[in-house]
Design a protein around this motif. Structure first.
Motif, PDB file in Angstrom:
ATOM      1  N   GLU A  65     -10.394  -1.485   1.306  1.00  0.00           N
ATOM      2  CA  GLU A  65      -9.707  -2.767   1.127  1.00  0.00           C
ATOM      3  C   GLU A  65     -10.590  -3.887   1.636  1.00  0.00           C
ATOM      4  O   GLU A  65     -11.327  -3.720   2.609  1.00  0.00           O
ATOM      5  CB  GLU A  65      -8.376  -2.787   1.889  1.00  0.00           C
ATOM      6  CG  GLU A  65      -7.615  -4.072   1.651  1.00  0.00           C
ATOM      7  CD  GLU A  65      -6.357  -4.204   2.474  1.00  0.00           C
ATOM      8  OE1 GLU A  65      -5.478  -4.941   2.052  1.00  0.00           O
ATOM      9  OE2 GLU A  65      -6.269  -3.579   3.539  1.00  0.00           O
ATOM     10  N   ASN A  66     -10.498  -5.030   0.984  1.00  0.00           N
ATOM     11  CA  ASN A  66     -11.200  -6.239   1.417  1.00  0.00           C
ATOM     12  C   ASN A  66     -12.705  -6.005   1.575  1.00  0.00           C
ATOM     13  O   ASN A  66     -13.313  -6.423   2.548  1.00  0.00           O
ATOM     14  CB  ASN A  66     -10.584  -6.760   2.715  1.00  0.00           C
ATOM     15  CG  ASN A  66     -10.947  -8.194   2.994  1.00  0.00           C
ATOM     16  OD1 ASN A  66     -11.379  -8.908   2.092  1.00  0.00           O
ATOM     17  ND2 ASN A  66     -10.799  -8.614   4.231  1.00  0.00           N
ATOM     18  N   ARG A  96      -0.191   0.130   7.241  1.00  0.00           N
ATOM     19  CA  ARG A  96      -0.768  -0.982   6.486  1.00  0.00           C
ATOM     20  C   ARG A  96      -2.154  -1.250   7.063  1.00  0.00           C
ATOM     21  O   ARG A  96      -2.294  -1.440   8.264  1.00  0.00           O
ATOM     22  CB  ARG A  96       0.108  -2.212   6.612  1.00  0.00           C
ATOM     23  CG  ARG A  96      -0.430  -3.412   5.828  1.00  0.00           C
ATOM     24  CD  ARG A  96       0.473  -4.622   5.923  1.00  0.00           C
ATOM     25  NE  ARG A  96       1.778  -4.293   5.370  1.00  0.00           N
ATOM     26  CZ  ARG A  96       2.901  -4.878   5.758  1.00  0.00           C
ATOM     27  NH1 ARG A  96       2.895  -5.784   6.695  1.00  0.00           N
ATOM     28  NH2 ARG A  96       4.047  -4.536   5.201  1.00  0.00           N
ATOM     29  N   THR A  99      -7.924  -5.076   8.229  1.00  0.00           N
ATOM     30  CA  THR A  99      -9.381  -4.968   8.108  1.00  0.00           C
ATOM     31  C   THR A  99     -10.162  -5.650   9.223  1.00  0.00           C
ATOM     32  O   THR A  99     -11.378  -5.679   9.182  1.00  0.00           O
ATOM     33  CB  THR A  99      -9.846  -5.545   6.750  1.00  0.00           C
ATOM     34  OG1 THR A  99      -9.396  -6.895   6.655  1.00  0.00           O
ATOM     35  CG2 THR A  99      -9.299  -4.736   5.603  1.00  0.00           C
ATOM     36  N   TYR A 135      -7.459  -0.333  -2.697  1.00  0.00           N
ATOM     37  CA  TYR A 135      -6.750  -1.596  -2.955  1.00  0.00           C
ATOM     38  C   TYR A 135      -7.595  -2.411  -3.933  1.00  0.00           C
ATOM     39  O   TYR A 135      -8.800  -2.166  -4.073  1.00  0.00           O
ATOM     40  CB  TYR A 135      -6.537  -2.355  -1.648  1.00  0.00           C
ATOM     41  CG  TYR A 135      -5.425  -1.770  -0.810  1.00  0.00           C
ATOM     42  CD1 TYR A 135      -4.123  -2.242  -0.936  1.00  0.00           C
ATOM     43  CD2 TYR A 135      -5.672  -0.744   0.091  1.00  0.00           C
ATOM     44  CE1 TYR A 135      -3.089  -1.705  -0.174  1.00  0.00           C
ATOM     45  CE2 TYR A 135      -4.644  -0.201   0.849  1.00  0.00           C
ATOM     46  CZ  TYR A 135      -3.360  -0.687   0.709  1.00  0.00           C
ATOM     47  OH  TYR A 135      -2.350  -0.152   1.449  1.00  0.00           O
ATOM     48  N   PRO A 136      -7.003  -3.411  -4.614  1.00  0.00           N
ATOM     49  CA  PRO A 136      -7.737  -4.136  -5.665  1.00  0.00           C
ATOM     50  C   PRO A 136      -9.070  -4.721  -5.240  1.00  0.00           C
ATOM     51  O   PRO A 136     -10.028  -4.703  -5.996  1.00  0.00           O
ATOM     52  CB  PRO A 136      -6.763  -5.254  -6.070  1.00  0.00           C
ATOM     53  CG  PRO A 136      -5.429  -4.721  -5.762  1.00  0.00           C
ATOM     54  CD  PRO A 136      -5.600  -3.855  -4.537  1.00  0.00           C
ATOM     55  N   ASP A 137      -9.184  -5.232  -4.024  1.00  0.00           N
ATOM     56  CA  ASP A 137     -10.452  -5.828  -3.603  1.00  0.00           C
ATOM     57  C   ASP A 137     -11.376  -4.821  -2.912  1.00  0.00           C
ATOM     58  O   ASP A 137     -12.334  -5.193  -2.261  1.00  0.00           O
ATOM     59  CB  ASP A 137     -10.213  -7.049  -2.706  1.00  0.00           C
ATOM     60  CG  ASP A 137      -9.245  -6.759  -1.579  1.00  0.00           C
ATOM     61  OD1 ASP A 137      -8.747  -5.629  -1.508  1.00  0.00           O
ATOM     62  OD2 ASP A 137      -8.990  -7.667  -0.768  1.00  0.00           O
ATOM     63  N   ASN A 162      -1.372  -1.642  -4.773  1.00  0.00           N
ATOM     64  CA  ASN A 162      -1.321  -3.091  -4.989  1.00  0.00           C
ATOM     65  C   ASN A 162      -1.667  -3.791  -3.684  1.00  0.00           C
ATOM     66  O   ASN A 162      -1.509  -3.233  -2.599  1.00  0.00           O
ATOM     67  CB  ASN A 162       0.069  -3.521  -5.448  1.00  0.00           C
ATOM     68  CG  ASN A 162       0.376  -3.018  -6.838  1.00  0.00           C
ATOM     69  OD1 ASN A 162      -0.494  -2.927  -7.685  1.00  0.00           O
ATOM     70  ND2 ASN A 162       1.630  -2.678  -7.062  1.00  0.00           N
ATOM     71  N   LYS A 163      -2.090  -5.039  -3.780  1.00  0.00           N
ATOM     72  CA  LYS A 163      -2.449  -5.822  -2.591  1.00  0.00           C
ATOM     73  C   LYS A 163      -1.232  -5.948  -1.676  1.00  0.00           C
ATOM     74  O   LYS A 163      -0.146  -6.272  -2.104  1.00  0.00           O
ATOM     75  CB  LYS A 163      -2.937  -7.200  -3.007  1.00  0.00           C
ATOM     76  CG  LYS A 163      -3.504  -7.992  -1.859  1.00  0.00           C
ATOM     77  CD  LYS A 163      -4.275  -9.177  -2.365  1.00  0.00           C
ATOM     78  CE  LYS A 163      -4.934  -9.919  -1.239  1.00  0.00           C
ATOM     79  NZ  LYS A 163      -6.068  -9.243  -0.683  1.00  0.00           N
ATOM     80  N   GLY A 164      -1.416  -5.645  -0.396  1.00  0.00           N
ATOM     81  CA  GLY A 164      -0.355  -5.751   0.596  1.00  0.00           C
ATOM     82  C   GLY A 164       0.623  -4.591   0.613  1.00  0.00           C
ATOM     83  O   GLY A 164       1.564  -4.594   1.394  1.00  0.00           O
ATOM     84  N   GLU A 165       0.416  -3.592  -0.211  1.00  0.00           N
ATOM     85  CA  GLU A 165       1.339  -2.451  -0.276  1.00  0.00           C
ATOM     86  C   GLU A 165       1.093  -1.501   0.894  1.00  0.00           C
ATOM     87  O   GLU A 165      -0.052  -1.235   1.263  1.00  0.00           O
ATOM     88  CB  GLU A 165       1.143  -1.728  -1.601  1.00  0.00           C
ATOM     89  CG  GLU A 165       2.132  -0.647  -1.868  1.00  0.00           C
ATOM     90  CD  GLU A 165       1.954  -0.040  -3.247  1.00  0.00           C
ATOM     91  OE1 GLU A 165       2.698   0.888  -3.553  1.00  0.00           O
ATOM     92  OE2 GLU A 165       1.075  -0.474  -3.997  1.00  0.00           O
TER      93      GLU A 165
END
Length: 177
Positions: A65-66, A96, A99, A135-137, A162-165
């Motif tokens: 992520e990120n 969750r 990062t 995650y998407p990013d 999904n973002k934030g999931e």
């Protein structure tokens, strides 16, 4: 009085063609709606952390992520640390990613092969597979990690979020490719 024109049978063929084209039009609409329905994807509700039934290897779980990656271990899940926020709702535990912690590695660290060498030393490909929770990013770093990991001998499983999931964590047998 004018004579009637002789019937030549074209009316029957016109009616048949009308029915045929109506049926074809309906079939085209059904196929189009089916194609639109298949574009929707299912949202992952739970990530099962385990191994394939016929594969004796254990699973290493890496969250991307990120533009960073980190590992999920039993220690992360139970005690919690700065890499994950533990959320308990209705007796269900989920995590969750956060990062900002020290346990995340970047694309630069992966490009220098420091992090991959550390993973290979601690979790050799003869005994472990890798499960990527993406995650998407995190797609860019996940693709680099997978490319280098496959060269090292790992097999991979992918889960997309999904973002934030939140990630709901459980144990079950899984399949890798």
């Amino acid at each position: 009085m004018a004579k009637k024109a002789k019937y030549q049978g074209d009316d029957g063929m016109d009616a048949f063609l009308d029915v045929l084209f109506n049926v074809i039009g309906i079939l085209v609409l059904i196929v189009a709606f089916a194609a639109l329905q298949s574009l929707e994807t299912k949202i992952v509700k739970e990530a099962y952390l385990g191994v394939k039934g016929s594969d004796p290897r254990k699973m290493v779980n890496i969250v991307c992520e990120n533009r960073k990656c980190t590992m999920i271990t039993k220690k992360n899940q139970k005690a919690g640390n700065e890499n994950f926020k533990i959320i308990i709702k209705n007796r269900y535990k989920s995590i969750r990613p956060t990062t900002g912690g020290k346990g995340w590695f970047t694309l630069e660290q992966l490009a220098q092969k420091k992090e991959l060498q550390r993973i290979v030393r601690k979790y050799p490909p003869e005994k472990y597979n890798i499960s990527l929770l993406i995650y998407p990013d995190g797609f860019a770093i996940a693709s680099v990690l997978e490319t280098r990991g496959r060269r090292a001998g790992y097999r991979f499983r992918h889960l997309f979020f999904n973002k934030g999931e939140d990630i709901s964590v459980g144990m079950a047998k899984t399949y890798v490719n």
